[in-house]
Write a protein that holds these residues in place. Structure first.
Motif, PDB file in Angstrom:
ATOM      1  N   VAL A 168       0.740  -1.095   0.148  1.00  0.00           N
ATOM      2  CA  VAL A 168       0.064   0.064  -0.103  1.00  0.00           C
ATOM      3  C   VAL A 168       0.893   1.219   0.019  1.00  0.00           C
ATOM      4  CG1 VAL A 168      -1.949  -1.264   1.221  1.00  0.00           C
ATOM      5  CG2 VAL A 168      -0.292   0.067   2.570  1.00  0.00           C
ATOM      6  N   GLY A 169       2.026   1.058   0.597  1.00  0.00           N
ATOM      7  CA  GLY A 169       2.950   2.391   0.457  1.00  0.00           C
ATOM      8  C   GLY A 169       3.339   2.840  -0.795  1.00  0.00           C
ATOM      9  N   ASN A 170       3.806   1.609  -1.582  1.00  0.00           N
ATOM     10  CA  ASN A 170       4.198   2.060  -2.789  1.00  0.00           C
ATOM     11  C   ASN A 170       3.183   2.296  -3.633  1.00  0.00           C
ATOM     12  OD1 ASN A 170       6.814   1.076  -1.900  1.00  0.00           O
ATOM     13  ND2 ASN A 170       6.697  -1.106  -2.971  1.00  0.00           N
ATOM     14  N   GLU A 171       2.095   1.876  -3.579  1.00  0.00           N
ATOM     15  CA  GLU A 171       0.842   2.138  -4.377  1.00  0.00           C
ATOM     16  C   GLU A 171       0.589   3.636  -4.393  1.00  0.00           C
ATOM     17  OE1 GLU A 171      -1.998   1.246  -7.386  1.00  0.00           O
ATOM     18  OE2 GLU A 171      -0.683  -0.182  -6.460  1.00  0.00           O
ATOM     19  N   THR A 172       0.654   4.008  -2.975  1.00  0.00           N
ATOM     20  CA  THR A 172       0.210   5.370  -2.632  1.00  0.00           C
ATOM     21  C   THR A 172       1.152   6.471  -3.412  1.00  0.00           C
ATOM     22  OG1 THR A 172      -0.783   4.714  -0.547  1.00  0.00           O
ATOM     23  CG2 THR A 172      -0.206   7.011  -0.941  1.00  0.00           C
ATOM     24  N   ASN A 173       2.512   5.776  -3.374  1.00  0.00           N
ATOM     25  CA  ASN A 173       3.593   6.667  -4.064  1.00  0.00           C
ATOM     26  C   ASN A 173       3.290   6.795  -5.390  1.00  0.00           C
ATOM     27  OD1 ASN A 173       4.733   7.739  -1.514  1.00  0.00           O
ATOM     28  ND2 ASN A 173       6.639   6.411  -2.106  1.00  0.00           N
ATOM     29  N   ALA A 174       2.921   5.651  -5.889  1.00  0.00           N
ATOM     30  CA  ALA A 174       2.811   5.594  -7.417  1.00  0.00           C
ATOM     31  C   ALA A 174       1.454   6.734  -7.817  1.00  0.00           C
ATOM     32  CB  ALA A 174       2.585   4.253  -7.990  1.00  0.00           C
ATOM     33  N   CYS A 175       0.484   6.850  -6.873  1.00  0.00           N
ATOM     34  CA  CYS A 175      -0.780   7.608  -7.111  1.00  0.00           C
ATOM     35  C   CYS A 175      -0.461   9.071  -6.591  1.00  0.00           C
ATOM     36  CB  CYS A 175      -1.761   6.688  -6.462  1.00  0.00           C
ATOM     37  SG  CYS A 175      -2.237   5.348  -7.169  1.00  0.00           S
ATOM     38  N   SER A 176       0.913   9.543  -6.066  1.00  0.00           N
ATOM     39  CA  SER A 176       1.139  10.740  -5.895  1.00  0.00           C
ATOM     40  C   SER A 176       0.244  11.049  -4.422  1.00  0.00           C
ATOM     41  CB  SER A 176       0.747  11.775  -6.932  1.00  0.00           C
ATOM     42  OG  SER A 176       1.609  11.357  -8.008  1.00  0.00           O
ATOM     43  N   GLY A 177       0.000  10.203  -3.723  1.00  0.00           N
ATOM     44  CA  GLY A 177      -0.783  10.432  -2.306  1.00  0.00           C
ATOM     45  C   GLY A 177      -2.234  10.401  -2.531  1.00  0.00           C
ATOM     46  N   ASP A 178      -2.743  10.239  -3.676  1.00  0.00           N
ATOM     47  CA  ASP A 178      -4.370  10.374  -3.855  1.00  0.00           C
ATOM     48  C   ASP A 178      -4.893   9.307  -3.301  1.00  0.00           C
ATOM     49  OD1 ASP A 178      -6.909  10.054  -5.020  1.00  0.00           O
ATOM     50  OD2 ASP A 178      -6.446  11.851  -6.048  1.00  0.00           O
ATOM     51  N   ALA A 179      -5.631   9.332  -1.800  1.00  0.00           N
ATOM     52  CA  ALA A 179      -5.999   8.132  -1.531  1.00  0.00           C
ATOM     53  C   ALA A 179      -7.326   7.572  -2.257  1.00  0.00           C
ATOM     54  CB  ALA A 179      -6.697   8.326  -0.211  1.00  0.00           C
ATOM     55  N   ASP A 180      -8.067   8.278  -2.824  1.00  0.00           N
ATOM     56  CA  ASP A 180      -9.144   7.544  -3.482  1.00  0.00           C
ATOM     57  C   ASP A 180      -8.496   6.593  -5.004  1.00  0.00           C
ATOM     58  OD1 ASP A 180     -11.172   8.200  -2.133  1.00  0.00           O
ATOM     59  OD2 ASP A 180     -11.571  10.127  -3.203  1.00  0.00           O
ATOM     60  N   GLN A 181      -7.586   7.230  -5.430  1.00  0.00           N
ATOM     61  CA  GLN A 181      -6.776   6.842  -6.577  1.00  0.00           C
ATOM     62  C   GLN A 181      -6.028   5.528  -6.180  1.00  0.00           C
ATOM     63  OE1 GLN A 181      -4.453   9.561  -8.922  1.00  0.00           O
ATOM     64  NE2 GLN A 181      -3.159   7.786 -10.023  1.00  0.00           N
ATOM     65  N   LEU A 234       5.935   8.382   1.864  1.00  0.00           N
ATOM     66  CA  LEU A 234       6.023   9.720   1.608  1.00  0.00           C
ATOM     67  C   LEU A 234       6.511   9.814   0.250  1.00  0.00           C
ATOM     68  CD1 LEU A 234       6.974  11.701   4.734  1.00  0.00           C
ATOM     69  CD2 LEU A 234       4.788  11.956   3.414  1.00  0.00           C
ATOM     70  N   PRO A 235       6.360  10.914  -0.741  1.00  0.00           N
ATOM     71  CA  PRO A 235       6.763  11.161  -1.990  1.00  0.00           C
ATOM     72  C   PRO A 235       8.583  10.957  -1.971  1.00  0.00           C
ATOM     73  CG  PRO A 235       5.433  12.909  -1.735  1.00  0.00           C
ATOM     74  CD  PRO A 235       5.368  12.167  -0.397  1.00  0.00           C
ATOM     75  N   GLY A 236       8.551   9.736  -2.812  1.00  0.00           N
ATOM     76  CA  GLY A 236      10.425   9.568  -2.967  1.00  0.00           C
ATOM     77  C   GLY A 236      10.792   8.826  -1.551  1.00  0.00           C
ATOM     78  N   GLU A 237       9.866   8.623  -0.895  1.00  0.00           N
ATOM     79  CA  GLU A 237      10.356   7.852   0.583  1.00  0.00           C
ATOM     80  C   GLU A 237       9.667   6.521   0.767  1.00  0.00           C
ATOM     81  OE1 GLU A 237      11.501   8.751   5.315  1.00  0.00           O
ATOM     82  OE2 GLU A 237      10.894  10.580   4.008  1.00  0.00           O
ATOM     83  N   PHE A 238      10.135   5.493   0.559  1.00  0.00           N
ATOM     84  CA  PHE A 238       9.366   4.206   0.553  1.00  0.00           C
ATOM     85  C   PHE A 238       9.580   3.212   1.620  1.00  0.00           C
ATOM     86  CE2 PHE A 238       9.872   5.538  -3.872  1.00  0.00           C
ATOM     87  CZ  PHE A 238       8.589   5.029  -4.674  1.00  0.00           C
ATOM     88  N   ARG A 239      10.416   3.762   2.365  1.00  0.00           N
ATOM     89  CA  ARG A 239      10.615   3.062   3.715  1.00  0.00           C
ATOM     90  C   ARG A 239      10.284   4.111   4.961  1.00  0.00           C
ATOM     91  NH1 ARG A 239      15.353  -1.708   2.917  1.00  0.00           N
ATOM     92  NH2 ARG A 239      14.498  -2.487   1.202  1.00  0.00           N
ATOM     93  N   LEU A 240       9.554   4.672   5.040  1.00  0.00           N
ATOM     94  CA  LEU A 240       9.220   5.640   6.103  1.00  0.00           C
ATOM     95  C   LEU A 240       8.926   4.701   7.292  1.00  0.00           C
ATOM     96  CD1 LEU A 240       8.520   8.880   6.634  1.00  0.00           C
ATOM     97  CD2 LEU A 240       5.959   8.149   6.496  1.00  0.00           C
TER      98      LEU A 240
END
Length: 276
Positions: free
Chosen positions: A184-197, A218-224
């Motif tokens: 879900v973290g990688n998917e969110t980054n691929a969707c620029s943080g858009d929760a619905d997308q 976070l954008p560009g940070e995949f292991r927050l």
């Protein structure tokens, strides 16, 4: 009530902590299983050479403790992903996959994760992409021989950034043993943080997603390292997971020895369970 299993990524604890202690800690922190890992760490990589006696010991111990190795991360394949063009490295990738499936089967794991990389430390090209797809049928066949579901994880690279990217890979080598291990973290980054997308992107994995990594990003940070401080909408992601009939989840926590990592793991367990 929605029945599910929430696991702890083995690397939530320090590398030097004995595996048995990691299992005990996972249970103490409220997790249901441990995601076993074979990666570039020398000691974890050596697990592929465990004897039958060692394999039986760990399987029996995990069963007795009630902390199964439900999922198995084979990130050692980052050293030789399936898109590398060198034939010797290609054959080494298949050797590692076969040994990984054998070990996972012996330990009682159900799902073996491979990262969605054609290459890792070199540029992705049309040739490496073609080699990756060329190798997928054999990857699926190895999983089938061991009855092991191989889950392709959407990663931190454009090659396989989304669940849909991983689904398209599965469709190139149709097999009940080649599926998607979503993140879900990688998917969110691929969707620029858009929760619905992001939620819509997860739902595009219908019929293919076996399990999910739950982590923040976070954008560009995949292991927050801090759950709840990134842009992942866990409520919407878990609601999408329920629609996908996913019941196996793992908190992909990375150990930070500068703080109380045991207390943090317990916090993450409680934090994530609040969304179910």
């Amino acid at each position: 009530m929605y029945q599910y299993s929430l696991g702890m990524y083995e690397k939530a604890m320090p590398d030097e902590m004995p595996l048995e202690k990691k299992m005990e800690t996972a249970k103490e922190c409220g997790f249901d299983h441990v995601e076993f890992c074979v990666d570039l760490n020398d000691e974890r990589a050596k697990r592929l050479q465990w004897t039958q006696e060692e394999r039986a010991y760990w399987r029996n111990l995990s069963s007795g403790m009630g902390v199964p190795f439900t999922t198995f991360s084979l990130s050692l394949l980052r050293k030789n992903p399936f898109g590398v063009l060198d034939e010797k490295r290609n054959q080494e990738a298949f050797r590692v996959l076969e040994e990984g499936c054998r070990l996972a089967s012996d330990l009682g794991s159900r799902i073996l994760l491979i990262n969605g990389y054609d290459v890792y430390e070199e540029p992705s090209t049309p040739e490496t992409t073609a080699r990756f797809y060329e190798n997928l049928p054999r990857v699926a066949d190895i999983g089938a021989r061991y009855g092991m579901v191989i889950g392709i994880e959407n990663s931190d690279r454009p090659f396989c950034a989304t669940v849909l990217d991983a689904v398209k890979m599965c469709k190139k080598a149709p097999s009940p043993f080649l599926r998607v291990y979503g993140d879900v973290g990688n998917e969110t980054n691929a969707c620029s943080g858009d929760a619905d997308q992001t939620a819509a992107g997860l739902l595009k994995g219908e019929g293919y997603v076996t399990s999910l990594h739950l982590k923040d990003s976070l954008p560009g940070e995949f292991r927050l390292k801090d759950y709840g401080r990134g842009h992942v909408d866990f409520a919407k992601c878990i609601e999408a997971a329920k629609k996908l009939h996913v019941h196996i989840f793992t908190a992909e926590i990375f150990c930070d020895t500068s703080r109380d990592y045991v207390a943090y793991a317990k916090y993450v367990s409680e934090f994530l369970r609040s969304f179910f």
